[in-house]
Design an enzyme around this catalytic site. Structure first.
Site, mmCIF file in Angstrom:
data_model
loop_
_atom_site.group_PDB
_atom_site.id
_atom_site.type_symbol
_atom_site.label_atom_id
_atom_site.label_comp_id
_atom_site.label_asym_id
_atom_site.label_seq_id
_atom_site.Cartn_x
_atom_site.Cartn_y
_atom_site.Cartn_z
ATOM 1 C CG HIS A 133 -2.223 0.692 0.992
ATOM 2 N ND1 HIS A 133 -2.388 1.692 0.059
ATOM 3 C CD2 HIS A 133 -3.456 0.528 1.552
ATOM 4 C CE1 HIS A 133 -3.636 2.121 0.066
ATOM 5 N NE2 HIS A 133 -4.311 1.427 0.958
ATOM 6 N NE ARG A 134 6.139 0.055 2.108
ATOM 7 C CZ ARG A 134 7.305 -0.542 2.317
ATOM 8 N NH1 ARG A 134 8.178 -0.013 3.162
ATOM 9 N NH2 ARG A 134 7.612 -1.663 1.691
#
Length: 565
Positions: free
Chosen positions: A538-539
């Site tokens: 998700h980064r």
């Protein structure tokens, strides 16, 4: 061809150093500046290069020999040599040995050459380490609050041909360290601030007064690596001190290990004083691939890194791991984990903790693609029986690899990696696939999958999977993946959450396809549906991009002609 002598150059204020590694043998062809052997003192190891190109005729030293400046290390046959060893050539005036500055005792002063007093604290600087720029800090031996003595080693630095320890030019307590692992330093850079001590007087700083040694061949000089001057005091740190120190290996061996991804602190050295050689690194790599090696280092470290081990999670602020005497509840059997599981377990734990992972589940209609795959295999089998080439069995995974390449090209962030605050977008598509083996899970890699057809991918997958089962995969065959597929299709299940294989940013999990009734707008039709589980970092990736990737991948699998678009 004429034979010339290659001699030990001026290596500073050393009387004798030990030969700990021979890198060439009689008959080898060597180039100018190629390393011939490694020598070691108590504070530095250095590689001695050749000043000429030629063929090694005879080695004059062996492992364990003590050598000094001027010692003949080998005889080299050089084409077009102007003179034999008995007739020395004129020295090059710019680099003649007489012109090389040699370490000398510093005059008595209140502050030594490597230290200066500023604001009540003593600054310790990088001393003169010879003709080197931007050497890398590869080990930090002290921390703030430590008391250090005069000449005690603070850090180890490394160039491409030498590693050396930088000692303290004063005694005191470390107030602040100004460098960290991986930093590049040069002469004069500030290493640390000391307090509560006085700078050294009179005595020269060990490892500070260094020279650029000259490899001598019939008095013809050529540049070579630098080394540290000897310290009269017993060194506070030695490379052979054990697991807490730097692995005992030459710079070239450490570089070789880094290229293969081998952790040197897990390799047992077979050289003098336990030094790790290139053969040790290669043997370690082969043993890892076969799952046959279980060293003390991995046995000690693996439990700390695995979920079921003895690590107490203190580093993460967790409560201690429960210690239970299982035998008191009933019969038990204890079996050691395979080496592959120990290594992969540590990596999986790191990835699961450090990556904010999210998984999307979806289904792809592969009815038509499966029919095409079956017909393709039948045609290939008929052609093989008719003598028109060997039959290659095409698997659904081969189609998945090609479909993933198309999706990765459409959404390139899935083919990237994090590098600090930047994203590295890769313009190559190497697809890893998880292979179940008796020794544990392994991930061979199909390189340049975008340039290969379904038959070639199927053939390569079959060969790599067999190598994995036989424990014969090389490190190169398991490295470089940009995206990984974990398939449980041959076993079963519906959905699962695969763990991302760092430094990749996504992984696709697939399970067994099942025939299900699907509404086509008028009636329910039997369709073959393939479960997809896409886990993403998700980064790097957001939910909308992940959903689009899954939808596009499903569209390709539903109509494989889209790969051509």
């Amino acid at each position: 061809m004429a034979a010339i002598e290659i001699k030990v150059p001026d290596i500073g204020d050393f009387t004798e150093v030990t030969v700990i590694e021979l890198m060439v043998k009689p008959g080898d062809t060597v180039a100018v500046d190629q390393s011939l052997l490694t020598v070691e003192s108590d504070k530095a190891s250095m590689e001695i290069p050749s000043s000429h190109a030629g063929v090694v005729k005879e080695l004059r030293v062996k492992l364990g020999d003590k050598v000094a400046e001027g010692s003949v290390v080998l005889m080299l046959e050089v084409a077009g040599a102007a003179a034999a060893p008995s007739a020395p050539a004129a020295p090059a005036p710019a680099v003649a040995a007489a012109a090389v500055p040699v370490a000398a005792a510093a005059p008595a002063t209140t502050v030594s050459p490597g230290a200066s007093a500023v604001g009540g604290a003593v600054e310790v600087h990088v001393p003169d380490i010879g003709d080197f720029k931007d050497v890398t800090v590869i080990e930090v031996m002290v921390k703030p609050g430590d008391s250090v003595k005069l000449e005690q080693s603070l850090v180890t630095v490394e160039s491409d041909k030498a590693s050396m320890e930088i000692p303290s030019s004063a005694a005191g307590v470390i107030r602040e360290l100004k460098v960290k692992l991986g930093d590049k330093v040069n002469v004069g850079d500030l290493l640390a601030l000391l307090e509560g001590g006085a700078a050294a007087v009179s005595a020269p700083v060990a490892a500070a007064a260094t020279v650029a040694p000259q490899v001598s061949a019939s008095a013809v000089a050529a540049p070579a690596p630098v080394t540290a001057a000897a310290s009269p005091a017993l060194p506070a740190h030695k490379p052979v001190a054990g697991p807490a120190g730097l692995p005992h290996a030459s710079p070239s061996v450490r570089r070789f290990a880094r290229e293969l991804g081998v952790p040197l602190d897990e390799v047992k050295g077979s050289g003098p004083k336990g030094r790790i050689t290139q053969d040790d690194v290669q043997a370690f790599t082969k043993a890892v691939m076969s799952g046959a090696m279980q060293t003390r280092a991995i046995a000690a470290s693996a439990p700390k890194a695995t979920a079921g081990g003895a690590g107490d999670g203190a580093a993460l602020g967790l409560i201690p791991w429960p210690k239970v005497d299982f035998a008191k509840f009933g019969p038990i059997e204890r079996k050691e984990m395979s080496r592959i599981k120990k290594i992969s377990g540590a990596n999986l734990l790191r990835n699961a903790i450090m990556i904010p992972a999210v998984t999307n589940h979806d289904d792809a209609d592969i009815t038509d693609l499966e029919a095409f795959r079956v017909s393709t295999n039948l045609e290939a089998e008929k052609a093989a029986k008719a003598g028109n080439g060997a039959s290659v069995k095409v698997t659904m995974l081969a189609f998945l690899i090609k479909a993933c390449v198309a999706a990765l090209k459409r959404y390139p962030e899935f083919n990237s990696s994090l590098d600090g605050d930047a994203l590295v977008y890769k313009n190559y598509w190497h697809i890893g696939f998880a292979a179940d083996t008796p020794n544990g899970l392994m991930v061979p890699v199909i390189k340049d999958a975008d340039t290969k057809g379904i038959f070639q991918i199927s053939s390569e997958m079959s060969e790599l999977a067999k190598k994995a089962r036989d424990g014969k995969l090389s490190p190169a065959e398991m490295s470089g993946a940009t995206f990984t597929i974990s398939s449980l299709g041959g076993i079963g299940g519906r959905y699962f959450t695969p763990i991302i294989n760092a430094p990749e940013v996504a992984i696709l999990g697939v399970c067994r396809s099942t025939t299900e009734p699907v509404w086509d707008g008028k009636a329910f039709q039997p369709r073959l549906m393939l479960p997809l589980s896409l886990t993403w970092d998700h980064r790097v990736i957001d939910g909308a991009a992940a959903a689009r990737f899954n939808v596009y991948l499903g569209q390709i699998l539903g109509d494989f002609r889209r790969v051509l678009l």
